[in-house]
Design a protein around this motif. Structure first.
Motif, PDB file in Angstrom:
ATOM      1  N   HIS A 114       0.837  -1.202   0.000  1.00 30.89           N
ATOM      2  CA  HIS A 114       0.000   0.000   0.000  1.00 30.89           C
ATOM      3  C   HIS A 114       0.875   1.255   0.000  1.00 30.89           C
ATOM      4  O   HIS A 114       0.575   2.235  -0.679  1.00 30.89           O
ATOM      5  N   GLU A 115       1.971   1.207   0.740  1.00 23.53           N
ATOM      6  CA  GLU A 115       2.907   2.332   0.780  1.00 23.53           C
ATOM      7  C   GLU A 115       3.558   2.570  -0.585  1.00 23.53           C
ATOM      8  O   GLU A 115       3.774   3.700  -0.988  1.00 23.53           O
ATOM      9  N   THR A 116       3.852   1.508  -1.300  1.00 27.39           N
ATOM     10  CA  THR A 116       4.513   1.642  -2.606  1.00 27.39           C
ATOM     11  C   THR A 116       3.532   1.954  -3.728  1.00 27.39           C
ATOM     12  O   THR A 116       3.931   2.486  -4.761  1.00 27.39           O
ATOM     13  N   GLU A 117       2.268   1.633  -3.514  1.00 24.71           N
ATOM     14  CA  GLU A 117       1.256   1.728  -4.570  1.00 24.71           C
ATOM     15  C   GLU A 117       1.230   3.103  -5.243  1.00 24.71           C
ATOM     16  O   GLU A 117       1.166   3.209  -6.462  1.00 24.71           O
ATOM     17  N   ALA A 118       1.283   4.154  -4.462  1.00 23.79           N
ATOM     18  CA  ALA A 118       1.199   5.510  -5.018  1.00 23.79           C
ATOM     19  C   ALA A 118       2.509   5.972  -5.651  1.00 23.79           C
ATOM     20  O   ALA A 118       2.540   6.972  -6.350  1.00 23.79           O
ATOM     21  N   ARG A 119       3.594   5.220  -5.419  1.00 18.81           N
ATOM     22  CA  ARG A 119       4.901   5.660  -5.902  1.00 18.81           C
ATOM     23  C   ARG A 119       5.550   4.636  -6.833  1.00 18.81           C
ATOM     24  O   ARG A 119       6.764   4.553  -6.920  1.00 18.81           O
ATOM     25  N   LEU A 120       4.739   3.890  -7.550  1.00 13.27           N
ATOM     26  CA  LEU A 120       5.270   2.866  -8.447  1.00 13.27           C
ATOM     27  C   LEU A 120       6.231   3.436  -9.480  1.00 13.27           C
ATOM     28  O   LEU A 120       7.178   2.768  -9.876  1.00 13.27           O
ATOM     29  N   ASP A 121       6.025   4.660  -9.897  1.00 16.97           N
ATOM     30  CA  ASP A 121       6.915   5.256 -10.897  1.00 16.97           C
ATOM     31  C   ASP A 121       8.325   5.481 -10.362  1.00 16.97           C
ATOM     32  O   ASP A 121       9.257   5.705 -11.130  1.00 16.97           O
ATOM     33  N   ASP A 122       8.505   5.418  -9.044  1.00 16.63           N
ATOM     34  CA  ASP A 122       9.827   5.593  -8.447  1.00 16.63           C
ATOM     35  C   ASP A 122      10.654   4.310  -8.484  1.00 16.63           C
ATOM     36  O   ASP A 122      11.814   4.315  -8.088  1.00 16.63           O
ATOM     37  N   LEU A 123      10.047   3.223  -8.924  1.00 19.10           N
ATOM     38  CA  LEU A 123      10.740   1.935  -8.972  1.00 19.10           C
ATOM     39  C   LEU A 123      11.309   1.706 -10.359  1.00 19.10           C
ATOM     40  O   LEU A 123      11.262   2.575 -11.210  1.00 19.10           O
ATOM     41  N   TRP A 124      11.863   0.531 -10.603  1.00 21.03           N
ATOM     42  CA  TRP A 124      12.347   0.181 -11.926  1.00 21.03           C
ATOM     43  C   TRP A 124      11.573  -1.028 -12.410  1.00 21.03           C
ATOM     44  O   TRP A 124      10.915  -1.701 -11.639  1.00 21.03           O
ATOM     45  N   GLU A 125      11.611  -1.280 -13.730  1.00 16.19           N
ATOM     46  CA  GLU A 125      10.687  -2.222 -14.364  1.00 16.19           C
ATOM     47  C   GLU A 125      10.580  -3.580 -13.687  1.00 16.19           C
ATOM     48  O   GLU A 125       9.482  -4.070 -13.474  1.00 16.19           O
ATOM     49  N   LEU A 126      11.709  -4.221 -13.365  1.00 12.48           N
ATOM     50  CA  LEU A 126      11.650  -5.553 -12.764  1.00 12.48           C
ATOM     51  C   LEU A 126      10.852  -5.516 -11.467  1.00 12.48           C
ATOM     52  O   LEU A 126       9.983  -6.350 -11.232  1.00 12.48           O
ATOM     53  N   VAL A 127      11.124  -4.530 -10.624  1.00 15.66           N
ATOM     54  CA  VAL A 127      10.411  -4.431  -9.360  1.00 15.66           C
ATOM     55  C   VAL A 127       8.978  -3.960  -9.592  1.00 15.66           C
ATOM     56  O   VAL A 127       8.062  -4.402  -8.913  1.00 15.66           O
ATOM     57  N   ASP A 128       8.767  -3.079 -10.587  1.00 14.09           N
ATOM     58  CA  ASP A 128       7.395  -2.689 -10.942  1.00 14.09           C
ATOM     59  C   ASP A 128       6.548  -3.931 -11.185  1.00 14.09           C
ATOM     60  O   ASP A 128       5.450  -4.058 -10.651  1.00 14.09           O
ATOM     61  N   ALA A 129       7.039  -4.834 -12.020  1.00 13.06           N
ATOM     62  CA  ALA A 129       6.283  -6.042 -12.364  1.00 13.06           C
ATOM     63  C   ALA A 129       6.013  -6.880 -11.117  1.00 13.06           C
ATOM     64  O   ALA A 129       4.895  -7.375 -10.927  1.00 13.06           O
ATOM     65  N   GLN A 130       7.012  -7.028 -10.247  1.00 10.48           N
ATOM     66  CA  GLN A 130       6.836  -7.825  -9.035  1.00 10.48           C
ATOM     67  C   GLN A 130       5.821  -7.177  -8.099  1.00 10.48           C
ATOM     68  O   GLN A 130       4.963  -7.856  -7.538  1.00 10.48           O
ATOM     69  N   VAL A 131       5.914  -5.867  -7.934  1.00  6.96           N
ATOM     70  CA  VAL A 131       5.004  -5.166  -7.036  1.00  6.96           C
ATOM     71  C   VAL A 131       3.586  -5.151  -7.608  1.00  6.96           C
ATOM     72  O   VAL A 131       2.615  -5.369  -6.887  1.00  6.96           O
ATOM     73  N   LEU A 132       3.454  -4.911  -8.906  1.00  4.93           N
ATOM     74  CA  LEU A 132       2.127  -4.932  -9.524  1.00  4.93           C
ATOM     75  C   LEU A 132       1.481  -6.306  -9.384  1.00  4.93           C
ATOM     76  O   LEU A 132       0.291  -6.409  -9.060  1.00  4.93           O
ATOM     77  N   ASN A 133       2.262  -7.365  -9.597  1.00  3.99           N
ATOM     78  CA  ASN A 133       1.730  -8.719  -9.416  1.00  3.99           C
ATOM     79  C   ASN A 133       1.344  -8.944  -7.957  1.00  3.99           C
ATOM     80  O   ASN A 133       0.276  -9.497  -7.670  1.00  3.99           O
ATOM     81  N   ALA A 134       2.193  -8.494  -7.029  1.00  2.00           N
ATOM     82  CA  ALA A 134       1.902  -8.666  -5.603  1.00  2.00           C
ATOM     83  C   ALA A 134       0.638  -7.907  -5.207  1.00  2.00           C
ATOM     84  O   ALA A 134      -0.174  -8.413  -4.415  1.00  2.00           O
ATOM     85  N   LEU A 135       0.455  -6.703  -5.747  1.00  2.00           N
ATOM     86  CA  LEU A 135      -0.783  -5.967  -5.491  1.00  2.00           C
ATOM     87  C   LEU A 135      -1.983  -6.716  -6.072  1.00  2.00           C
ATOM     88  O   LEU A 135      -3.048  -6.791  -5.430  1.00  2.00           O
ATOM     89  N   GLY A 136      -1.805  -7.302  -7.248  1.00  2.00           N
ATOM     90  CA  GLY A 136      -2.867  -8.115  -7.839  1.00  2.00           C
ATOM     91  C   GLY A 136      -3.237  -9.280  -6.951  1.00  2.00           C
ATOM     92  O   GLY A 136      -4.423  -9.562  -6.724  1.00  2.00           O
ATOM     93  N   VAL A 137      -2.234  -9.968  -6.421  1.00  2.31           N
ATOM     94  CA  VAL A 137      -2.476 -11.104  -5.519  1.00  2.31           C
ATOM     95  C   VAL A 137      -3.217 -10.629  -4.276  1.00  2.31           C
ATOM     96  O   VAL A 137      -4.191 -11.253  -3.839  1.00  2.31           O
ATOM     97  N   ALA A 138      -2.745  -9.526  -3.689  1.00  2.72           N
ATOM     98  CA  ALA A 138      -3.373  -9.022  -2.463  1.00  2.72           C
ATOM     99  C   ALA A 138      -4.851  -8.730  -2.689  1.00  2.72           C
ATOM    100  O   ALA A 138      -5.707  -9.187  -1.916  1.00  2.72           O
TER     101      ALA A 138
END
Length: 187
Positions: A114-138
C-alpha cells in the motif's frame, strides 16, 4: 577513497555505486558489494538497501539469500528518511507475501505494498512487475486486505505489460462471470 579511509559511510556508498555502475572504474559488482557493506554496517540506509538487493537478486559472487535480504532490507526501511525511495518497502513486500526468507505475512506485505502503490513510478521495471503482481495477488485473493477481484485483475494486467509470466498465470485463474456484468470469479 580518502573519505572512505576516514570512515565516511556516504563516500563508501558512492564508491560502491561507482564500481556497481562502472563510473570512472571498471564495473565490478563484487567490489561494489564490499563498499556497500562498509556503508551498510555504518548505518547508511541506501547502502543497506543495496546490500539487501544484492542478496535478493544474487548479484556478483553474492548468492541468493532471502533471509539476509530481509534482514538488510528491514534495516534500510527502518533507517530511511521521509524523502528517500521506497525500494526497500517494495522488495520487503514481495518477500513477506511469498514467505521468502521470512514467514509469510499478508498483513505486513499489504501494508508495504500500500505504501509503494502511489509511488510505483519511483521503482524500476523488474520491481514494478513484481510489485504490480503482488498488489494483484493481495486484492484478487484478499491477502492482507479485502478481496477486490476487479482491482486485482487491473494490477495483473499492468504487470503483464512488463512481461510478468507470474501475473499472467495469476490472471488466468479468473474469468468474467456470465451474469456479473463486469464481475469476476475464480475458475
Amino acid at each position: 577513497m580518502m573519505a572512505v579511509e576516514r570512515g565516511d559511510a556516504a563516500s563508501a556508498y558512492n564508491v560502491g555505486t561507482c564500481y556497481g555502475r562502472g563510473y570512472g572504474v571498471a564495473e565490478d559488482p563484487d567490489k561494489a558489494f564490499e563498499y556497500y557493506m562498509m556503508a551498510a554496517e555504518a548505518g547508511y540506509a541506501n547502502a543497506q538497501f543495496q546490500v539487501g538487493n544484492f542478496y535478493y537478486e544474487g548479484r556478483g559472487n553474492v548468492r541468493h539469500d532471502y533471509a539476509a535480504a530481509v534482514r538488510w532490507l528491514e534495516h534500510a526501511y527502518a533507517n530511511r528518511s521521509d524523502r528517500e525511495d521506497i525500494r526497500a518497502a517494495a522488495e520487503l513486500a514481495v518477500c513477506y507475501q511469498n514467505g521468502l526468507g521470512t514467514a509469510r505475512d499478508d498483513v505486513r506485505a499489504f501494508g508495504l505494498l500500500h505504501e509503494t502503490e502511489a509511488r510505483l513510478d519511483d521503482l524500476w521495471e523488474l520491481v514494478d512487475a513484481q510489485v504490480l503482481n503482488a498488489l494483484g495477488v493481495a486484492y484478487a485473493f484478499g491477502r492482507g486486505t479485502k478481496k477486490r477481484i476487479a482491482h486485482g485483475i487491473g494490477y495483473f494486467d499492468r504487470a503483464i505489460e512488463y512481461g510478468s509470466e507470474e501475473a499472467a498465470r495469476n490472471r488466468a485463474r479468473f474469468e468474467k462471470s456470465f451474469f456479473g456484468l463486469g464481475g469476476w470469479r475464480m475458475r
